[in-house]
Scaffold this motif. Sequence first.
Motif, mmCIF file in Angstrom:
data_model
loop_
_atom_site.group_PDB
_atom_site.id
_atom_site.type_symbol
_atom_site.label_atom_id
_atom_site.label_comp_id
_atom_site.label_asym_id
_atom_site.label_seq_id
_atom_site.Cartn_x
_atom_site.Cartn_y
_atom_site.Cartn_z
ATOM 1 N N UNK A 1 0.840 -1.194 0.000
ATOM 2 C CA UNK A 1 0.000 0.000 0.000
ATOM 3 C C UNK A 1 0.875 1.244 0.000
ATOM 4 N N UNK A 2 0.578 2.192 -0.891
ATOM 5 C CA UNK A 2 1.265 3.478 -0.915
ATOM 6 C C UNK A 2 0.469 4.468 -0.078
ATOM 7 N N UNK A 3 1.102 5.011 0.949
ATOM 8 C CA UNK A 3 0.412 5.840 1.943
ATOM 9 C C UNK A 3 1.033 7.228 1.974
ATOM 10 N N UNK A 4 0.253 8.247 1.601
ATOM 11 C CA UNK A 4 0.759 9.618 1.531
ATOM 12 C C UNK A 4 -0.116 10.571 2.338
ATOM 13 N N UNK A 5 0.141 10.709 3.646
ATOM 14 C CA UNK A 5 -0.601 11.689 4.439
ATOM 15 C C UNK A 5 -0.505 13.113 3.884
ATOM 16 N N UNK A 6 0.589 13.410 3.155
ATOM 17 C CA UNK A 6 0.730 14.745 2.566
ATOM 18 C C UNK A 6 -0.450 15.051 1.658
ATOM 19 N N UNK A 7 -0.799 14.097 0.792
ATOM 20 C CA UNK A 7 -1.910 14.340 -0.130
ATOM 21 C C UNK A 7 -3.247 14.359 0.594
ATOM 22 N N UNK A 8 -3.407 13.509 1.601
ATOM 23 C CA UNK A 8 -4.646 13.540 2.387
ATOM 24 C C UNK A 8 -4.798 14.896 3.064
ATOM 25 N N UNK A 9 -3.686 15.399 3.599
ATOM 26 C CA UNK A 9 -3.716 16.709 4.241
ATOM 27 C C UNK A 9 -4.053 17.810 3.237
ATOM 28 N N UNK A 10 -3.404 17.786 2.073
ATOM 29 C CA UNK A 10 -3.629 18.815 1.061
ATOM 30 C C UNK A 10 -5.075 18.814 0.567
ATOM 31 N N UNK A 11 -5.611 17.607 0.377
ATOM 32 C CA UNK A 11 -6.959 17.495 -0.174
ATOM 33 C C UNK A 11 -8.058 17.730 0.854
ATOM 34 N N UNK A 12 -7.672 17.805 2.131
ATOM 35 C CA UNK A 12 -8.691 17.983 3.175
ATOM 36 C C UNK A 12 -9.099 19.441 3.350
ATOM 37 N N UNK A 13 -8.335 20.358 2.753
ATOM 38 C CA UNK A 13 -8.619 21.795 2.879
ATOM 39 C C UNK A 13 -8.736 22.205 4.342
ATOM 40 N N UNK A 14 -7.698 21.851 5.097
ATOM 41 C CA UNK A 14 -7.549 22.218 6.514
ATOM 42 C C UNK A 14 -8.417 21.412 7.464
ATOM 43 N N UNK A 15 -9.171 20.443 6.951
ATOM 44 C CA UNK A 15 -9.948 19.584 7.848
ATOM 45 C C UNK A 15 -9.011 18.671 8.649
ATOM 46 N N UNK A 16 -7.884 18.310 8.049
ATOM 47 C CA UNK A 16 -6.865 17.513 8.752
ATOM 48 C C UNK A 16 -5.801 18.476 9.273
ATOM 49 N N UNK A 17 -5.570 18.521 10.585
ATOM 50 C CA UNK A 17 -4.515 19.402 11.115
ATOM 51 C C UNK A 17 -3.136 18.960 10.630
ATOM 52 N N UNK A 18 -2.265 19.919 10.409
ATOM 53 C CA UNK A 18 -0.917 19.607 9.936
ATOM 54 C C UNK A 18 -0.182 18.720 10.946
ATOM 55 N N UNK A 19 -0.337 19.009 12.237
ATOM 56 C CA UNK A 19 0.334 18.197 13.264
ATOM 57 C C UNK A 19 -0.100 16.741 13.197
ATOM 58 N N UNK A 20 -1.369 16.500 12.867
ATOM 59 C CA UNK A 20 -1.911 15.146 12.765
ATOM 60 C C UNK A 20 -1.287 14.409 11.586
ATOM 61 N N UNK A 21 -0.974 15.147 10.521
ATOM 62 C CA UNK A 21 -0.340 14.537 9.351
ATOM 63 C C UNK A 21 1.140 14.267 9.578
#
Length: 501
Positions: free
Chosen positions: A198-218
Amino acid sequence: MATQRLMVLIFLHLLPLVAIADQDAFVGVNIGTQLSNMPNPTQVVALLKSQQIRHVRLYDADQAMLTALAGSGIRVTVSVPNQQLLAIGQSNATAANWVARNILAHVPATNITAISVGSEVLTSIPNAAPVLVSALQYIHSALIAARLDSRIKVSTAHSSSIILDSFPPSQAFFNRTWDPVMIPLLKFLQSTGSYLMLNVYPYYDYMQSHDAIPLDYALFRPLPPNKEAVDSNTLLHYTNVFDAIIDAGYFAMTYLNFTNIPIVVTESGWPSKGDANEPDATLDNANTYNSNLIKHVLNNTGTPKHPGMAVSTFIYELYNEDSKSGAISEKNWGLFDGNGRPIYILHLTGSGTMLANDTTNQTYCVAKEGVDRKMLQAALDWACGPGKVDCSALVQGAPCYQPDTVSAHATYAFDAYYHRMGMAEGTCDFNGVASVTTTDPSHGSCIFPGSNGSNGTFINGTSLAPSSNSTTSGKSSPFDSNYSVSFLRLIAVLVLSLVFL
């Protein structure tokens, strides 16, 4: 009796996961090759060894790279490129030829442990999806014929975007469109004792969340308990995006009644530079993410669903790939540049010797092993001459005269120059014959600058190619290859003569 049988069945079903839980997780790196100054395979392997990187993933089965890896002990995952997938998935003979040419020709000298058949096939080349499982089966059959099936696992790397409704993880499921592929694929992985890549990229999840995902959480940064994400169905607490995606994968497999297939993360990372619309692609964030990821994996933390169970991970990637097209961030996921210089120094104190330790305070500059002796001598001459290093400790009878070798003397001179220049970036290169280490090279009465008498571990400061004559903080390059060797030696002799007048 029925309850006992059920318990036995559950126990047997979970045995593979129990075995994985008992194994230590590893961190490896992906090796992309889209560099304008791609190092040759021997240089790549030298960098891997110097960084104590024991696991790598290749995007193909490059013959020169596999040959260079022979005898290194490094565990290698090779790949069937997507463009070869259709042919292999439709012909057992083609698959057997691929294995003979790319696997049998290199084992056991090269420690190949896995084959990734294609990369993100379902999301990048869906027209090949109907033959994906056949391709895996044909490759595996060829390994069986060669009696390598127990040694080399076969799988295929997926984008985590095939998982829908990934939070809360307990309600995640694979895109149902791919059930005709995923179900037989998971059956194959289960029957062969392989794992889901599995390829796992929290960076893209964070970017696509439009601030719904906190940066610290990523970024794996510590969160107060009231900021942790809670799965309302399981009441499991999640402190980072990475774990949440991994558990979403496990729950998605459970949804299809597969509970004993481990996950290996084949790609994860964070870009160190981006376009104006990617303000969080920074050196600091890339360093934070990868440093925390490595510590998280090597500590065998596991995930909330499977605490303590290994989640081995390959970092994307070894080198910045400056020849890639697209956004600036696409070119800047690497740990090193093409010259083998670190893009940033990882902060890994207390997490072992793999890759790097925090090098803020105690680092040394040493001569690299196996380099050209004339180049080394020329660099030594420069350090003791134009470099203005006090080399009096190297003369006969002085504390650092022994061992009387070019390498030992160069190490002392390089380190003295490095510390005199404040350990600034670029001051430990000397045209590619020096590297940074946290191992104190002091010995006996020969005490090196910066030494406190204790030894450390190797860190990621190896440069594997001549430095360009660029400047750092207004300072000239520590070694200019335009100096002739004889001229440098003359200067060194004159300086040493003045020292002892």
